[in-house]
Design an enzyme around this catalytic site. Structure first.
Site, PDB file in Angstrom:
ATOM      1  N   GLY A 192       6.009  -5.447  -8.081  1.00  0.00           N
ATOM      2  CA  GLY A 192       5.213  -6.489  -8.322  1.00  0.00           C
ATOM      3  C   GLY A 192       3.864  -6.344  -8.928  1.00  0.00           C
ATOM      4  O   GLY A 192       3.540  -6.631 -10.260  1.00  0.00           O
ATOM      5  N   ARG A 213      16.377   4.768 -19.061  1.00  0.00           N
ATOM      6  CA  ARG A 213      17.038   6.082 -18.812  1.00  0.00           C
ATOM      7  C   ARG A 213      16.437   7.371 -18.660  1.00  0.00           C
ATOM      8  O   ARG A 213      16.673   8.547 -19.114  1.00  0.00           O
ATOM      9  CB  ARG A 213      18.100   6.384 -19.926  1.00  0.00           C
ATOM     10  CG  ARG A 213      19.236   5.095 -20.329  1.00  0.00           C
ATOM     11  CD  ARG A 213      20.016   5.198 -21.446  1.00  0.00           C
ATOM     12  NE  ARG A 213      20.945   6.250 -21.436  1.00  0.00           N
ATOM     13  CZ  ARG A 213      21.123   7.029 -22.438  1.00  0.00           C
ATOM     14  NH1 ARG A 213      20.991   6.749 -23.619  1.00  0.00           N
ATOM     15  NH2 ARG A 213      22.092   8.253 -22.227  1.00  0.00           N
ATOM     16  N   ASN A 222      18.037   0.687 -14.305  1.00  0.00           N
ATOM     17  CA  ASN A 222      18.146   2.251 -14.716  1.00  0.00           C
ATOM     18  C   ASN A 222      19.570   2.325 -14.635  1.00  0.00           C
ATOM     19  O   ASN A 222      20.443   1.535 -14.278  1.00  0.00           O
ATOM     20  CB  ASN A 222      17.038   3.111 -14.073  1.00  0.00           C
ATOM     21  CG  ASN A 222      17.605   3.081 -12.505  1.00  0.00           C
ATOM     22  OD1 ASN A 222      18.505   2.663 -11.964  1.00  0.00           O
ATOM     23  ND2 ASN A 222      16.396   3.248 -11.763  1.00  0.00           N
ATOM     24  N   ASP A 268       7.958   0.808 -13.761  1.00  0.00           N
ATOM     25  CA  ASP A 268       7.149  -0.490 -13.522  1.00  0.00           C
ATOM     26  C   ASP A 268       6.416  -0.766 -14.987  1.00  0.00           C
ATOM     27  O   ASP A 268       6.242  -1.640 -15.513  1.00  0.00           O
ATOM     28  CB  ASP A 268       6.353  -0.584 -12.600  1.00  0.00           C
ATOM     29  CG  ASP A 268       7.042  -0.472 -11.146  1.00  0.00           C
ATOM     30  OD1 ASP A 268       7.978  -1.162 -11.106  1.00  0.00           O
ATOM     31  OD2 ASP A 268       6.471  -0.141 -10.176  1.00  0.00           O
ATOM     32  N   MET A 285       0.743  -1.164   0.068  1.00  0.00           N
ATOM     33  CA  MET A 285       0.277   0.049  -0.077  1.00  0.00           C
ATOM     34  C   MET A 285       0.831   1.097   0.076  1.00  0.00           C
ATOM     35  O   MET A 285       1.725   1.413   0.945  1.00  0.00           O
ATOM     36  CB  MET A 285      -1.064   0.115   1.144  1.00  0.00           C
ATOM     37  CG  MET A 285      -1.950   1.208   1.177  1.00  0.00           C
ATOM     38  SD  MET A 285      -3.194   1.427  -0.207  1.00  0.00           S
ATOM     39  CE  MET A 285      -3.901   0.023   0.226  1.00  0.00           C
TER      40      MET A 285
END
Length: 305
Positions: free
Chosen positions: A43, A223, A185, A254, A14
């Protein structure tokens, strides 16, 4: 078109999002503007992102037996994600992420909660979802031994894997060699030893070459505003990000992973999948909230760039 099947092994949190005009300095107290309680976790974000695009998604993870856990389970179902692989851990709080958000950036503190109780045994209980998938997406907000278990199950079943090595952690060569593709990244790639940030702005190019030779898998380097880069036939290729009016960058990575995974699971090439993913991630930052910003395939196709 057949729906690609994707198993996502990772965290459910949360998110407690505090919006403020600027980041406080060390030791400083400032007034915030708003607080929002938003379903998150890398996830869960990636699972929702894949489902929004039309994939059949099985989420493998854990929540606590508390109010936040109930909300997260309902949210997964409402977004079309199968929850059969989500365990409810008794006497354990659901994981949270405390996010300080400004119009230009964010910083995050994660408390694992039930995510920390996502053991290899629990991953094994959902092995069938991994083995039956076209692709498995995994991140690092659960114990590393559970990440390893998921990668091992997928490799044994011949299922392609994408490991998003976030948040940055030290990873063994044994674990890395089980992944077919990693998506760090620039900060995460440097932390893994992929290149030295002090060597100049183009140091990552040699880093990609050396890394792929050493670990025998594909690297997709995300990037931010510069898009994403990878190696194609030995040459570095960058997919530029379109210029958009950003509202909230939370969850952009994500979204990129979800869209990239969706493309690979659909049988697309790396180039086609990454172009689609960069476009999706750019669109996601125009909305507030990680999961709320996950676009549909129709929205991406309509995007005028």
């Amino acid at each position: 078109m057949n729906r690609p099947r994707i198993a996502v092994v990772g965290s459910l949190n949360m998110d407690l999002v505090v919006s403020t005009e600027r980041m406080p300095r060390v030791g400083e107290t400032i007034s915030g503007k708003t607080i929002h309680y938003i379903p998150g976790g890398k996830g869960a974000n990636q699972a929702v992102g894949c489902a929004r695009l039309g994939a059949e998604v099985h989420m493998i993870g854990a929540v606590g037996d508390d109010m936040f856990g109930s909300v997260l389970m309902t949210n997964m179902k409402d977004n079309g994600v199968c929850t059969d692989g989500i365990g409810i851990i008794e006497h354990t709080p659901t994981g949270i992420a405390s996010i300080l958000h400004t119009s230009e950036d964010n910083c995050i503190v994660i408390i694992p909660g039930a995510n920390g109780a996502m053991t290899p045994a629990r991953v094994e209980q959902s092995a069938r979802f991994i083995a039956q998938a076209d692709l498995v997406l995994i991140q690092l907000e659960i114990p590393l031994e559970s990440v390893y278990a998921a990668l091992r199950i997928a490799r044994s079943a011949g299922v392609r894997t994408v490991l998003n090595p976030a948040p940055a952690r030290d990873l063994s060569a044994d674990l890395l060699q089980l992944a077919d593709c990693i998506t760090p990244n620039e900060t995460e790639f440097a932390s893994l030893g992929g290149f030295m940030e002090t060597d100049g702005q183009d140091a990552w190019q040699d880093g990609l070459s050396n890394w792929e030779k050493r670990h025998d898998h594909k690297v997709i380097l995300t990037r931010g505003k510069h898009g994403a880069s990878y190696r194609n036939n030995g040459q570095p290729v960058t997919i530029p990000a379109p210029v958009v009016a950003a509202v909230d960058s939370t969850g952009a990575g994500d979204c990129l992973n979800a869209a990239f995974g969706f493309g690979l699971a659909s049988g697309w090439s790396i180039e086609q999948s990454l172009k689609f993913a960069v476009k999706a991630a750019s669109l996601s930052v125009t909305k507030f909230g990680a999961q709320a910003g996950m676009p549909t395939i129709e929205e991406i196709e309509r995007m005028d760039i």
